[in-house]
Design a protein around this motif. Structure first.
Motif, mmCIF file in Angstrom:
data_model
loop_
_atom_site.group_PDB
_atom_site.id
_atom_site.type_symbol
_atom_site.label_atom_id
_atom_site.label_comp_id
_atom_site.label_asym_id
_atom_site.label_seq_id
_atom_site.Cartn_x
_atom_site.Cartn_y
_atom_site.Cartn_z
ATOM 1 N N TYR A 147 -5.608 -23.083 0.818
ATOM 2 C CA TYR A 147 -4.369 -22.450 1.480
ATOM 3 C C TYR A 147 -5.089 -20.972 2.315
ATOM 4 C CZ TYR A 147 -1.513 -25.756 -0.997
ATOM 5 O OH TYR A 147 -0.869 -26.807 -1.637
ATOM 6 N N SER A 148 -5.672 -20.473 1.665
ATOM 7 C CA SER A 148 -6.100 -19.174 1.942
ATOM 8 C C SER A 148 -6.982 -19.315 3.282
ATOM 9 C CB SER A 148 -7.121 -18.468 0.913
ATOM 10 O OG SER A 148 -8.504 -19.021 0.910
ATOM 11 N N LYS A 149 -7.598 -20.489 3.460
ATOM 12 C CA LYS A 149 -8.365 -20.624 4.864
ATOM 13 C C LYS A 149 -7.146 -21.255 5.920
ATOM 14 C CE LYS A 149 -12.624 -20.238 3.463
ATOM 15 N NZ LYS A 149 -13.335 -19.142 4.180
ATOM 16 N N ASP B 174 -4.229 -13.036 2.295
ATOM 17 C CA ASP B 174 -3.211 -12.214 2.142
ATOM 18 C C ASP B 174 -1.791 -13.194 1.875
ATOM 19 O OD1 ASP B 174 -4.673 -9.978 2.048
ATOM 20 O OD2 ASP B 174 -3.878 -9.457 4.068
ATOM 21 N N ASN B 175 -1.926 -14.194 2.552
ATOM 22 C CA ASN B 175 -0.690 -15.287 2.404
ATOM 23 C C ASN B 175 -0.753 -16.245 1.524
ATOM 24 O OD1 ASN B 175 0.965 -13.850 4.181
ATOM 25 N ND2 ASN B 175 -0.256 -14.857 5.987
ATOM 26 N N THR B 176 -1.999 -16.303 0.560
ATOM 27 C CA THR B 176 -2.156 -17.328 -0.218
ATOM 28 C C THR B 176 -1.030 -17.819 -1.311
ATOM 29 O OG1 THR B 176 -4.560 -17.002 -0.093
ATOM 30 C CG2 THR B 176 -3.797 -18.275 -1.990
ATOM 31 N N TYR B 177 -0.626 -16.877 -1.960
ATOM 32 C CA TYR B 177 0.402 -16.909 -2.871
ATOM 33 C C TYR B 177 1.531 -17.330 -2.214
ATOM 34 C CZ TYR B 177 1.750 -17.498 -7.702
ATOM 35 O OH TYR B 177 2.259 -17.994 -8.781
ATOM 36 N N ARG B 178 2.119 -16.992 -1.380
ATOM 37 C CA ARG B 178 2.998 -17.434 -0.417
ATOM 38 C C ARG B 178 3.282 -18.910 -0.314
ATOM 39 N NH1 ARG B 178 5.856 -12.720 1.286
ATOM 40 N NH2 ARG B 178 7.388 -13.891 2.582
ATOM 41 N N ALA B 179 1.931 -19.321 0.200
ATOM 42 C CA ALA B 179 1.806 -20.804 0.341
ATOM 43 C C ALA B 179 2.011 -21.353 -0.894
ATOM 44 C CB ALA B 179 0.464 -21.157 0.821
ATOM 45 N N ILE B 180 1.232 -20.876 -2.088
ATOM 46 C CA ILE B 180 1.575 -21.427 -3.303
ATOM 47 C C ILE B 180 3.065 -21.397 -3.789
ATOM 48 C CG2 ILE B 180 1.159 -21.115 -6.105
ATOM 49 C CD1 ILE B 180 -1.590 -20.015 -5.145
ATOM 50 N N LYS C 193 2.808 -8.453 -8.676
ATOM 51 C CA LYS C 193 4.167 -8.870 -7.799
ATOM 52 C C LYS C 193 4.079 -10.426 -8.014
ATOM 53 C CE LYS C 193 4.674 -4.787 -5.132
ATOM 54 N NZ LYS C 193 4.961 -4.272 -3.601
ATOM 55 N N ASP C 194 3.087 -11.186 -7.806
ATOM 56 C CA ASP C 194 2.955 -12.508 -7.681
ATOM 57 C C ASP C 194 3.496 -13.099 -8.968
ATOM 58 O OD1 ASP C 194 2.307 -12.658 -5.123
ATOM 59 O OD2 ASP C 194 0.215 -12.703 -5.523
ATOM 60 N N GLY C 195 3.109 -12.357 -10.132
ATOM 61 C CA GLY C 195 3.435 -12.905 -11.319
ATOM 62 C C GLY C 195 5.036 -12.812 -11.770
ATOM 63 N N ASP C 196 5.478 -11.738 -11.233
ATOM 64 C CA ASP C 196 7.045 -11.589 -11.220
ATOM 65 C C ASP C 196 7.656 -12.763 -10.369
ATOM 66 O OD1 ASP C 196 6.564 -9.438 -12.972
ATOM 67 O OD2 ASP C 196 6.964 -7.860 -11.218
ATOM 68 N N THR D 279 14.406 -15.719 -3.382
ATOM 69 C CA THR D 279 13.700 -15.729 -2.078
ATOM 70 C C THR D 279 12.443 -14.656 -2.189
ATOM 71 O OG1 THR D 279 14.039 -15.465 0.199
ATOM 72 C CG2 THR D 279 15.213 -13.773 -1.121
ATOM 73 N N ASN D 280 11.768 -15.097 -1.257
ATOM 74 C CA ASN D 280 10.427 -14.071 -1.094
ATOM 75 C C ASN D 280 10.334 -13.463 0.342
ATOM 76 O OD1 ASN D 280 9.525 -16.341 -0.121
ATOM 77 N ND2 ASN D 280 7.430 -16.224 -0.930
ATOM 78 N N GLY D 281 11.436 -13.817 1.150
ATOM 79 C CA GLY D 281 11.366 -13.498 2.750
ATOM 80 C C GLY D 281 12.485 -13.847 3.457
#
Length: 503
Positions: A339-341, A346-352, A409-412, A480-482
């Motif tokens: 996903y990082s590729k 910076d958007n990896t965890y958004r993809a997760i 923040k990703d953990g939260d 939501t995250n966005g």
């Protein structure tokens, strides 16, 4: 008979998933404690093999009666089962090469050959190819005689005759032990290989349906619940197709690739089509963004175009493509690294977060591998010396990574998301009707899934650059995250809202 109706999310983890210097407790107990810190108790744990093994990352068990002493003991398994439902692997197609049956065969094959698939006087090329390359039959010279032993996956294991009374007794004993320690379910590993035919294919041979149902019946009789390692392709759906067996979950092995392509393309079109096809199966389908092996390419549900596209991307990014018998088998990178590729580090965890949400809304059950859940990318930190490329995805997670992740923040975000996803009790449209649609033209990155039973609607924006209006404002979202106050879903974002009827 137990029901899967209250199992929504499954997390898969090896018993020694954590790289810890703690010697005060067993790895299984430590894993249980760590998971309790951030996984709601409603989430089921698939505890990957913990038996003494000859290799294959625990999937070549030398006995099903013992827990590896360096991992813990049966009491640890029982204590874990008191905290949450757990699934254990039923590895019944084969045993490790150091199993007592194989040792007996290597000493005097005629005594034990009726328990194993052993043939005197044959050559390896008289049998089928192994799914991992080479011949499934391997040659042994014992007492001046030439024998071939059926070893589907590797030299580390030998296949078992399930019609053997000795083998049946051992399997039933194992199921009784699992039940006595509070285990919830059993994952039937490699069941498409249960039946053998020398001049046939390696999978789906005559008699395999009967053997699969026979083993499933033993699972039920022990008071446990079966889950099948089956793809929901044209052959996979012919297993457990009627009666009580139809509730047994099967897998969508192509989902991880279709999902990955959505990130590459920034479009939900292909994923929408794929999920809609699944709803027509009338089967309970488990969706996994990735497995403990990697992103799978071997599913017959994948088109040549899909395979070519993801392989081209992998080659461009120098990602390992595993080949078996001349055919692409899987990508052995970790999914977060992929996903990082595709979307940027910076958007990896958004993809997760997107992957977790789509898997939970789009299928019968969602399956998340623990390193994936916490965004661990061994490519950046692990030194993997094993020649087997699958070893990368078995890299232990540093306990520091877990702790840092849980404080981030990703953990939260994960904690909030899991609490919402535990409400989404889906079963692939059998009793939970869904509406699935994607956006058009400039909004092609938008995917919308509505679960009409839970009265929840998922909005996902796969685009890495384009925001899209969804007509729901931020204050209406339960997660939501966005999503903005003006009802615009930002790139690579998720929003979960109550259905129109509930608002």
């Amino acid at each position: 008979m137990k029901s899967w109706s209250r199992i929504v999310l499954i997390v898969g983890a090896y018993p020694d998933s954590l790289a810890s210097s703690c010697n005060k407790t067993s790895p299984i107990s430590e894993l249980s404690e760590i998971l309790s810190e951030f996984l709601p108790s409603e989430i089921c744990l698939h505890l990957l093999p913990f038996y003494p093994s000859s290799g294959d990352f625990g999937f070549a068990p030398n006995t099903l009666r013992k827990v590896r002493s360096d991992l813990g003991n049966w009491s640890d398994i029982g204590n874990l089962a008191k905290k949450r439902k757990i699934i254990i692997d039923g590895i019944y197609n084969h045993v490790g090469i150091e199993h007592e049956w194989v040792k007996s065969f290597l000493e005097k094959p005629s005594i034990i050959s009726n328990v194993l698939f052993a043939y005197k006087g044959l050559q390896p090329n008289q049998g089928p190819l192994s799914p991992r390359g080479g011949f499934a039959l391997r040659e042994y010279h014992i007492e001046d005689e030439c024998w071939c032993l059926w070893q589907t996956f590797s030299e580390a294991a030998a296949d078992v005759r399930l019609d053997s009374v000795i083998a049946q007794k051992e399997i039933k004993n194992h199921l009784e032990v699992l039940a006595s320690h509070g285990v919830w379910g059993v994952r039937l590993d490699a069941l498409v290989y249960y039946a053998k035919k020398l001049d046939g294919d390696i999978r789906h041979n005559p008699g395999v349906y009967e053997k699969a149902e026979m083993v499933a019946d033993w699972v039920y009789e022990a008071g446990l619940n079966p889950i099948a390692q089956l793809d929901c392709d044209a052959m996979g759906v012919t297993y457990f197709a009627e009666g009580k067996y139809k509730q047994i979950p099967i897998n969508d092995f192509s989902f991880s690739t279709i999902l990955a392509l959505a990130f590459i393309e920034g479009s939900a079109k292909g994923l929408e089509h794929h999920l809609k096809l699944n709803t027509k199966l009338q089967r309970v389908v488990t969706l996994a963004p990735r497995t403990h092996d990697g992103i799978l390419l071997r599913s017959e549900k994948l088109s040549d175009v899909d395979k070519a596209q993801i392989i081209k991307f992998a080659q461009r990014e120098n990602l390992k493509v595993r080949i078996s018998n001349g055919t692409p088998y899987e990508l052995n990178c970790s999914a977060p690294y992929f996903y990082s590729k595709a979307v940027g580090v910076d958007n990896t965890y958004r993809a997760i977060v997107i992957a977790l949400s789509v898997a939970s809304f789009g299928g019968g059950h969602a399956y998340f591998y623990l390193p994936f859940l916490v965004g661990y990318m061994p490519e950046y930190s692990a030194e993997v010396q094993d020649e087997d490329p699958r070893a990368l995805n078995r890299s232990k997670i540093p306990i520091e990574h877990i702790n840092d992740f849980l404080k981030s923040k990703d953990g939260d975000l994960l904690a909030d998301l899991l609490n919402v996803l535990c409400v989404v009790n889906t079963d692939n449209g059998v009793s939970h009707p869904k509406e699935i649609q994607s956006g058009k033209d400039i909004d092609s990155g938008l995917l919308v899934i509505e679960d009409k039973t839970c009265m929840l609607k998922l909005y996902v924006n796969f685009s890495n650059s384009v925001s899209t209006a969804i007509g729901v404002c931020e204050k209406e979202a339960i997660f939501t995250n966005g999503l903005t106050e003006n009802g615009v879903l930002k790139p690579l974002s998720v929003a979960i809202v109550k259905s129109d009827e509930e608002r």
